[in-house]
Design a protein around this motif. Structure first.
Motif, short mmCIF file in Angstrom:
data_model
loop_
_atom_site.label_atom_id
_atom_site.label_comp_id
_atom_site.label_asym_id
_atom_site.label_seq_id
_atom_site.Cartn_x
_atom_site.Cartn_y
_atom_site.Cartn_z
N GLY A 177 1.31 15.38 -9.09
CA GLY A 177 2.57 15.91 -8.88
C GLY A 177 3.34 14.77 -7.98
O GLY A 177 2.56 13.70 -7.56
N THR A 178 4.46 14.71 -7.82
CA THR A 178 5.12 13.49 -6.89
C THR A 178 4.64 13.47 -5.52
O THR A 178 4.57 12.28 -5.24
CB THR A 178 6.63 13.66 -6.85
N ALA A 179 4.16 14.55 -4.62
CA ALA A 179 3.65 14.41 -3.55
C ALA A 179 2.38 13.77 -3.73
O ALA A 179 1.93 12.93 -2.55
CB ALA A 179 3.42 15.80 -2.82
N ASP A 180 1.53 14.10 -4.49
CA ASP A 180 0.15 13.45 -4.79
C ASP A 180 0.31 11.96 -4.84
O ASP A 180 -0.45 11.16 -4.44
CB ASP A 180 -0.50 14.08 -5.88
N ALA A 181 1.29 11.72 -5.73
CA ALA A 181 1.60 10.24 -6.02
C ALA A 181 1.79 9.48 -4.79
O ALA A 181 1.37 8.34 -4.37
CB ALA A 181 2.56 9.73 -7.17
N ARG A 182 2.96 10.08 -3.78
CA ARG A 182 3.00 9.38 -2.63
C ARG A 182 1.86 9.33 -1.73
O ARG A 182 1.75 8.28 -0.96
CB ARG A 182 4.35 10.34 -1.96
N THR A 183 1.11 10.17 -1.67
CA THR A 183 -0.02 10.31 -0.73
C THR A 183 -0.96 9.16 -1.43
O THR A 183 -1.67 8.29 -0.53
CB THR A 183 -0.89 11.47 -0.95
N GLN A 184 -1.27 9.13 -2.53
CA GLN A 184 -2.11 7.89 -2.94
C GLN A 184 -1.49 6.56 -2.90
O GLN A 184 -2.22 5.43 -2.52
CB GLN A 184 -2.41 7.96 -4.88
N LEU A 185 -0.16 6.41 -2.82
CA LEU A 185 0.46 5.30 -2.55
C LEU A 185 0.28 4.71 -1.05
O LEU A 185 0.07 3.65 -0.87
CB LEU A 185 1.96 5.33 -2.94
N ARG A 186 0.40 5.63 -0.43
CA ARG A 186 0.09 5.58 1.28
C ARG A 186 -1.10 5.14 1.31
O ARG A 186 -1.49 4.41 2.40
CB ARG A 186 0.70 6.84 1.98
#
Length: 273
Positions: A177-186
């Protein structure tokens, strides 16, 4: 004179709303409610208020207002996003209102009342000084929700803007999901990410100085309310209710509350027509 004109307009809107309410299928009138699928993990479209754990967001406000126009209660039902279209076709729910993009593939099963415009947007960490435009992501890892149309949109954009110009293709990573993508980005497991352009300002406000958008949205898409394509009466009723809200100003008032007036449509259409 001005007061009389405004009263006449208001009366016309009320009559129009009543007419669309009359379009509701008899079974739904008798039940007095619409069951609407939602997955509250896409702020500001739909999410749970951290303080109260209650549903909130653009779709929740619009959905409840549509219910008022039609004279029925909206019963929100949380369903996994990938199960929503099937839930409509099997009559588990009457409608989907959960940031769903209107696509030709989904139109094989449902019809969409298009009520919002959006598009996939590249972004990265504000700290990444080496990435300042979307083309800087060529050859790099970009994550996005695998449940959306965004992976295909990224690949299409990459073909035209990376490979066609002799640059390496973007490596698309499907996230939960988008939250998971942001976590991986961080975590620096990704170089960039993509999510709906309407959600980025909200996320950037929550996590200040963490992300930066890259250029503009790479495509323009309709977000739609999904209804069984074999239920023309419900489609007509909901479409009419939305257009009544556009006419009386309540629609844009809700979008403005969430800072998304620029994403408004002038008319709610069916399947983009």
């Amino acid at each position: 004179m001005k007061k009389i004109v405004l009263t006449a307009v208001a009366a016309a809107v009320l009559l129009n709303s009543a007419a669309w309410a009359a379009e509701l299928p008899a079974a739904l009138k008798a039940k007095g409610a619409l069951t609407v699928a939602i997955m509250p993990n896409y702020p500001p479209m739909e999410f749970k208020d951290p303080a109260t754990n209650t549903l909130t967001g653009v779709d929740v406000d619009l959905g409840n207002a549509i219910g008022e126009k039609l004279g029925v209660k909206i019963n929100w039902q949380e369903i996994a996003f990938e199960q929503m279209v099937n839930a409509v076709s099997t009559k588990r729910v009457d409608m989907v209102m959960s940031g769903m993009t209107d696509t030709a593939e989904r139109q094989k099963v449902v019809s969409f009342i298009d009520y919002f415009t959006t598009g996939p947007q590249f972004y990265t960490l504000a700290a990444r000084k080496d990435i300042n435009s979307a083309t800087d992501l060529c050859g790099k890892k970009v994550g996005t929700s695998r449940r959306t149309t965004f992976p295909q949109e990224i690949a299409k954009w990459s073909q035209a803007n990376c490979e066609a110009k002799g640059k390496p293709a973007i490596v698309v990573v499907g996230a939960e999901g988008t939250a998971d993508a942001r976590t991986q980005l961080r975590q620096r497991r990704l170089d960039g990410a993509v999510q709906g352009s309407e959600t980025l300002p909200y996320v950037m406000n929550l996590e200040k100085n963490t992300y930066k958008p890259l250029d503009k949205a790479i495509a323009s898409q309709f977000t739609g309310m999904a209804i069984d394509k074999n239920d023309p009466a419900l489609i007509a009723a909901v479409q009419g209710a939305v257009n009544a809200m556009i006419a009386d100003g309540s629609y844009v008032k809700i979008l403005s509350k969430w800072g998304l007036a620029d994403n408004a449509v002038k008319t709610a259409t069916v399947n983009g027509n």
